[in-house]
Structure formats: structure tokens, C-alpha cells
Enzyme design. Sequence first.
Site, short mmCIF file in Angstrom:
data_model
loop_
_atom_site.label_atom_id
_atom_site.label_comp_id
_atom_site.label_asym_id
_atom_site.label_seq_id
_atom_site.Cartn_x
_atom_site.Cartn_y
_atom_site.Cartn_z
N TYR A 153 5.21 5.70 -4.80
CA TYR A 153 6.01 4.48 -4.98
C TYR A 153 5.26 3.32 -4.34
O TYR A 153 4.76 3.44 -3.23
CB TYR A 153 7.38 4.65 -4.30
CG TYR A 153 8.27 3.42 -4.37
CD1 TYR A 153 8.83 3.02 -5.58
CD2 TYR A 153 8.55 2.67 -3.22
CE1 TYR A 153 9.65 1.91 -5.65
CE2 TYR A 153 9.37 1.56 -3.29
CZ TYR A 153 9.93 1.17 -4.50
OH TYR A 153 10.73 0.07 -4.57
N ASP A 248 -2.37 1.89 -0.59
CA ASP A 248 -1.07 1.32 -0.27
C ASP A 248 -0.59 1.97 1.03
O ASP A 248 -0.08 3.09 1.04
CB ASP A 248 -0.09 1.57 -1.41
CG ASP A 248 1.29 1.00 -1.10
OD1 ASP A 248 1.46 0.43 0.00
OD2 ASP A 248 2.18 1.12 -1.96
N LYS A 276 6.53 -2.91 6.21
CA LYS A 276 7.30 -2.09 7.16
C LYS A 276 6.93 -2.37 8.63
O LYS A 276 7.38 -3.36 9.17
CB LYS A 276 7.21 -0.61 6.75
CG LYS A 276 7.86 -0.44 5.35
CD LYS A 276 8.07 0.97 4.87
CE LYS A 276 8.91 0.93 3.60
NZ LYS A 276 8.31 1.50 2.41
#
Length: 442
Positions: A153, A248, A276
Site C-alpha cells: 500500500y 516507500d 508517519k
Amino acid sequence: MDFFQEQMQVMTSSSETLYKRACARIPGGVNSPVRAFGSVGGTPRFIARAGGARVWDVDGNEYIDYVGSWGPAIAGHAHPAIVEAVRSAALNGLSFGAPCADEVELAEQLCARLPALEMVRLTSSGTEATMSALRLARGATGRDAIVKFEGCYHGHGDSLLVKAGSGLLTFGNPSSAGVPADFAKHTLVANYNDLASVERLFAGQGQNIAAVIVEPAAGNMNLVRPQAGFLEGLRRLCTEHGSVLIFDEVMTGFRVGPQGMHGLTGIQPDLLTLGKVIGGGMPVGAFGGARGLMEQVAPLGAVYQAGTLSGSPVAVAAGLASLKLLDTPDFYATLSARSGALAEGLSAAAQKHGVTFCADALGGMFGLYFSASVPTSHAAVMAGNSKAFNAFFHHMLTHGHAFAPSAFEAGFVSHAHSADDIAATVAAADGAFAALAQNPPA
Ligand SMILES: *Cc1c(COP(=O)(O)O)cnc(C)c1O
């Protein structure tokens, strides 16, 4: 065991009332699908406050929390140093729409800490970071196609919602409606840890592949580590074909170690995306890499990218305070000790009761699998017993231990989780596995 019956004994009426109101005005009652209890059943707990390793819901129930805001809360919730940084930044104004000193400091800190970064652009989310990194890769190479891996994702950009993980796996629709076929055809999908599947794509269309984007440790189809040679192989193929390798690290950056996965493995991507942890709980993302690539971003170059609130002084203050906490002596050793103790404790408890289960831990991340062995592929993750996970999840929640409401998500420990917290969770899990052994879900 009837976990729904057991759940009834816990007071959740305020969450239920809020959920009804939310569902009337917000699709599914949530502002991000992973927060819904769609696959585990029941009512999501509405959280009133959080501190350290704990969250409290609106009914006053206390939980040891392994969601950690889905990654950012690595120092524990509402860490006083981060809260104070936010408070004092806010007093000077919430946003300027002009540059400020702290965003320079954050960019410098990120470049100093991460080997992959010479220059960096701040965004307000991980999604923006990955979308922008892809645009940059396409702009720099003049090519359209990208390669991604099934079950990874990368946020909800159109090109990336093809065979994706996280909420898309949880709700069983790995590709989103609303993505034009004309976009999706540029997204080529390979299998994680299967270098041959990538070699085939390069053999067929290497001239047209702008980028390979990969989670260097996958955390959105549960936790799946890269197998030896996989990331090295991606590096080699991208170099051979003039394609951009994008790691990523929105989840793994500063989560698995002080330099993320590219630091742990020593494999340099061309572009890196972050999010994050670097916002410490505030909305911050980033993409960066080699100077030659990053100088192609506007206003220096032809690849446009922007954001009204990008580099917000309040958000970057939280990010800076959070990075500073990572320098606490033994920070990562503590995280690894806690996640390791959790994985081992849960595995031993399951084994004692004869429940098919295993666990893995990587820095401050962990994976729980209702499978006989730790999965190394998307297919192996999907073969796990998600009904057993759901029963485990509800038993644990009812007893005050909050895991992500999906068998396909990684879990997180923070520096605030004590050895006693982990022991309490393992003790509660002993009961969950005993109940599962007695009453395996049909
Ligand atoms: C969470 C995540 C994203 C998306 O970040 P948002 O801030 O939710 O937009 C992208 N990539 C990975 C690997 C993630 O874990």
C-alpha cells in the site's frame, strides 16, 4: 467462547451512540476505512484521549495500544516533549504560507540521518509523498509505466490503488473503483519477494518503466520481510534499465531502525518517501533523494508539486521533537526488546494451547499470523486463518488490549510500552488462545 457475548460485558454505549451519529454523516462512520471494524465486526471504539502506551475510549475503558495511530506514535502517545513543541509553535501562528526556520531544520535533520536523502520536499501526508515521487520519476524518465507489488500500500493515489494492501485487503477489494482504466494500465503488478516476476516485466517493457515502488519491508499486508536478494535485485534491475527505484518508507522510516530499511539493508533507493513517524502525530510526509532528481521539482524544475499547509510550522515542530526523542540512548534496542518479547510471548502462549499461530518483529513493528509459518508472500498472508484472528482480536479488545482491527495490518510498539505492559498483553493472550483452542471458529 462467544466473544460477542463477552464484549457485551464491556460498556461501549458511548462509542455506539457516536458511531450511529458518525454513520449518518460520514461514510461508514470513519474518516479512514481502516478504522472501521468492517472485517472483525462490532463497533469501533471512539477514543477520548491517549497517553504513553495507552488509549482510553469515550466509555472510560483503558487499552494497552498496539495501533500507535498506525505508526506515528513511536515515542508513545502525547509525549510531553512533542506536546510542548506543538504548543509553543502554535502560539506563534498555525501556518504562514511562507517559509519558516523549523521546516529547514527538519529537512536538514532528515538528510543528515538518512543515507538516501540529499534533498527533500515536505508534504502533509504519505499519500502526497508517494504520488509526488511517482510524478517525479515519470517526469525525470519521460516514461509512463510503474511497477508495484500486490499487497503493498502506498496511499490512495490513482496509480497506486491497483492490487493494494491495508484497508483494500481488509475489505476484499484490492483495486479501487474510480481509477480510470487508462491510468491503471500504466501500473504493472509484480509479486513481493518474487524477483522473477519483476524480471519478466522488465524483459517485456523495460524501456517504458519509470519506477519500481516498493515497501522495503511490507507492512500493509501484515508484516512481510524482504527475502535475501529481493531488494538487491530490484536495485540492479532499475539501474540496468534506467528506472527510478522508490523505497516507500512511510511506515518503516525511523520505525525499524534509525535509518529505516535502506539503512538496515544498505541498499540505496533513488527516491525515498516518508510519513508517519516524521510528523510525531501531526500531518507530515516527505519525498526526497538524489540532488539531481530533486532539482527537477518545481520551482527549480518542470515537475509540479505543492501544498498550502506543507511544512506547517506546528507539524514540523512535532516532527523535530519526535526525531530528537529517537536519540534517547537505547531507543531502538528498547523497541526491539518489546516487540521481540511480544512476538515470542504470544507464540509460546499459542503453542501451549495448540493454536496455529506465529509472530515476527522488526524494530518497533510486529506481525501476528494465524498460520504455521511466517509468510513471505502476499499469497501466504492471504491463506492465514482470519476468523481465528477476529476471535483473538475481540477477546483482546474486551480485555483491554487494542490491536489493529484486521488480520492484514502490522502492529506497533512504542518506547513507552514497558516490559510489564507486554507481559500483561501476553497473559491476556493466553486466555484468548485457550478460548480459541476450546472453540475454534467455524
Ligand atoms: C501509511 C502509508 C502510506 C500513506 O500515508 P498517509 O499519510 O496515510 O497518506 C503510504 N505508504 C505506506 C507504506 C504507508 O504505510
